[in-house]
Design a protein around this motif. Sequence first.
Motif, PDB file in Angstrom:
ATOM      1  N   UNK A   8       0.821  -1.210   0.000  1.00 14.29           N
ATOM      2  CA  UNK A   8       0.000   0.000   0.000  1.00 14.29           C
ATOM      3  C   UNK A   8       0.855   1.260   0.000  1.00 14.29           C
ATOM      4  N   UNK A   9       0.593   2.136  -0.960  1.00 13.36           N
ATOM      5  CA  UNK A   9       1.167   3.478  -0.973  1.00 13.36           C
ATOM      6  C   UNK A   9       0.145   4.391  -0.336  1.00 13.36           C
ATOM      7  N   UNK A  10       0.601   5.248   0.570  1.00 10.25           N
ATOM      8  CA  UNK A  10      -0.341   6.176   1.189  1.00 10.25           C
ATOM      9  C   UNK A  10       0.311   7.527   1.410  1.00 10.25           C
ATOM     10  N   UNK A  11      -0.513   8.484   1.758  1.00  9.08           N
ATOM     11  CA  UNK A  11      -0.023   9.821   2.043  1.00  9.08           C
ATOM     12  C   UNK A  11       0.914   9.732   3.248  1.00  9.08           C
ATOM     13  N   UNK A  12       2.143  10.204   3.067  1.00 10.28           N
ATOM     14  CA  UNK A  12       3.157  10.005   4.111  1.00 10.28           C
ATOM     15  C   UNK A  12       2.839  10.719   5.415  1.00 10.28           C
ATOM     16  N   UNK A  13       2.041  11.750   5.362  1.00  9.11           N
ATOM     17  CA  UNK A  13       1.717  12.463   6.590  1.00  9.11           C
ATOM     18  C   UNK A  13       0.599  11.798   7.391  1.00  9.11           C
ATOM     19  N   UNK A  14       0.056  10.695   6.867  1.00 11.31           N
ATOM     20  CA  UNK A  14      -1.032  10.028   7.580  1.00 11.31           C
ATOM     21  C   UNK A  14      -0.842   8.521   7.706  1.00 11.31           C
ATOM     22  N   UNK A  15       0.396   8.050   7.630  1.00 10.89           N
ATOM     23  CA  UNK A  15       0.649   6.603   7.694  1.00 10.89           C
ATOM     24  C   UNK A  15       0.068   5.967   8.956  1.00 10.89           C
ATOM     25  N   UNK A  35       9.773  -0.148   5.606  1.00  9.52           N
ATOM     26  CA  UNK A  35      10.723   0.651   4.824  1.00  9.52           C
ATOM     27  C   UNK A  35      10.767   0.047   3.428  1.00  9.52           C
ATOM     28  N   UNK A  36      11.034   0.867   2.439  1.00 12.80           N
ATOM     29  CA  UNK A  36      11.115   0.360   1.075  1.00 12.80           C
ATOM     30  C   UNK A  36      10.253   1.176   0.146  1.00 12.80           C
ATOM     31  N   UNK A  37       9.834   0.570  -0.955  1.00 14.64           N
ATOM     32  CA  UNK A  37       9.101   1.315  -1.980  1.00 14.64           C
ATOM     33  C   UNK A  37       7.601   1.447  -1.699  1.00 14.64           C
ATOM     34  N   UNK A  38       7.108   0.836  -0.616  1.00 13.36           N
ATOM     35  CA  UNK A  38       5.714   1.025  -0.193  1.00 13.36           C
ATOM     36  C   UNK A  38       5.711   1.487   1.257  1.00 13.36           C
ATOM     37  N   UNK A  39       4.583   2.006   1.691  1.00 20.52           N
ATOM     38  CA  UNK A  39       4.477   2.529   3.054  1.00 20.52           C
ATOM     39  C   UNK A  39       3.938   1.510   4.044  1.00 20.52           C
ATOM     40  N   UNK A  40       2.966   0.708   3.596  1.00 20.93           N
ATOM     41  CA  UNK A  40       2.323  -0.273   4.467  1.00 20.93           C
ATOM     42  C   UNK A  40       2.157  -1.593   3.736  1.00 20.93           C
ATOM     43  N   UNK A  41       2.120  -2.664   4.499  1.00 21.31           N
ATOM     44  CA  UNK A  41       1.761  -3.976   3.961  1.00 21.31           C
ATOM     45  C   UNK A  41       0.638  -4.519   4.826  1.00 21.31           C
ATOM     46  N   UNK A  49     -12.686 -16.790  -2.176  1.00 23.79           N
ATOM     47  CA  UNK A  49     -11.940 -15.974  -3.123  1.00 23.79           C
ATOM     48  C   UNK A  49     -12.655 -14.661  -3.443  1.00 23.79           C
ATOM     49  N   UNK A  50     -13.980 -14.703  -3.567  1.00 25.38           N
ATOM     50  CA  UNK A  50     -14.747 -13.514  -3.915  1.00 25.38           C
ATOM     51  C   UNK A  50     -14.581 -12.405  -2.876  1.00 25.38           C
ATOM     52  N   UNK A  51     -14.295 -12.761  -1.642  1.00 20.59           N
ATOM     53  CA  UNK A  51     -14.134 -11.778  -0.583  1.00 20.59           C
ATOM     54  C   UNK A  51     -12.868 -10.937  -0.753  1.00 20.59           C
ATOM     55  N   UNK A  52     -11.890 -11.445  -1.486  1.00 23.02           N
ATOM     56  CA  UNK A  52     -10.649 -10.699  -1.714  1.00 23.02           C
ATOM     57  C   UNK A  52     -10.965  -9.353  -2.360  1.00 23.02           C
ATOM     58  N   UNK A  53     -11.772  -9.366  -3.405  1.00 28.16           N
ATOM     59  CA  UNK A  53     -12.126  -8.117  -4.097  1.00 28.16           C
ATOM     60  C   UNK A  53     -12.899  -7.190  -3.177  1.00 28.16           C
ATOM     61  N   UNK A  54     -13.783  -7.747  -2.360  1.00 34.37           N
ATOM     62  CA  UNK A  54     -14.554  -6.913  -1.438  1.00 34.37           C
ATOM     63  C   UNK A  54     -13.646  -6.200  -0.455  1.00 34.37           C
ATOM     64  N   UNK A  55     -12.665  -6.917   0.075  1.00 40.02           N
ATOM     65  CA  UNK A  55     -11.778  -6.333   1.078  1.00 40.02           C
ATOM     66  C   UNK A  55     -10.813  -5.338   0.439  1.00 40.02           C
ATOM     67  N   UNK A  56     -10.175  -5.733  -0.668  1.00 38.84           N
ATOM     68  CA  UNK A  56      -9.145  -4.867  -1.254  1.00 38.84           C
ATOM     69  C   UNK A  56      -9.761  -3.701  -2.023  1.00 38.84           C
ATOM     70  N   UNK A  57     -10.563  -3.992  -3.041  1.00 40.50           N
ATOM     71  CA  UNK A  57     -11.140  -2.913  -3.857  1.00 40.50           C
ATOM     72  C   UNK A  57     -12.273  -2.198  -3.131  1.00 40.50           C
ATOM     73  N   UNK A  69      -2.601   0.457  -4.418  1.00 40.71           N
ATOM     74  CA  UNK A  69      -2.320  -0.866  -3.851  1.00 40.71           C
ATOM     75  C   UNK A  69      -1.771  -1.793  -4.926  1.00 40.71           C
ATOM     76  N   UNK A  70      -1.043  -2.782  -4.490  1.00 42.30           N
ATOM     77  CA  UNK A  70      -0.586  -3.885  -5.337  1.00 42.30           C
ATOM     78  C   UNK A  70      -0.815  -5.153  -4.533  1.00 42.30           C
ATOM     79  N   UNK A  71      -1.583  -6.082  -5.093  1.00 41.97           N
ATOM     80  CA  UNK A  71      -1.995  -7.268  -4.340  1.00 41.97           C
ATOM     81  C   UNK A  71      -1.333  -8.532  -4.855  1.00 41.97           C
ATOM     82  N   UNK A  72      -1.003  -9.405  -3.922  1.00 42.38           N
ATOM     83  CA  UNK A  72      -0.402 -10.700  -4.235  1.00 42.38           C
ATOM     84  C   UNK A  72      -1.186 -11.776  -3.501  1.00 42.38           C
TER      85      UNK A  72
END
Length: 95
Positions: A8-15, A35-41, A49-57, A69-72
């Motif tokens: 998850x990339x997010x606004x750095x002032x509100x992590x 630390x790294x190229x994203x702010x949160x995991x 499986x159908x619940x994945x889309x409900x939770x993420x999107x 977001x980037x999901x795996x």
Amino acid sequence: MITAIVLIDCATDSIPEVAENLANLPGVSEVYSVAGHVDLIAIVRVREFEQIAQVIAGSISKVPGVLGTESHIAFRAYSQHDLEEAFAIGLASAD
């Protein structure tokens, strides 16, 4: 149990606020500030499986401060416990 790892990339002032809001969402079991190229995991665990889309999107992406977001999806989990059982040959421990 189906597990997804969401970068998850997010606004750095509100992590901290974003992380707390994410941790309170149904289906989100853990949120890590990293630390790294994203702010949160976030670790998402759901039964179907159908619940994945409900939770993420439907939930994670709509939290104020989440920019992207980037999901795996996890296929199989490995842990030290699993490896010990896989390689055990039935002998008693020498401890």
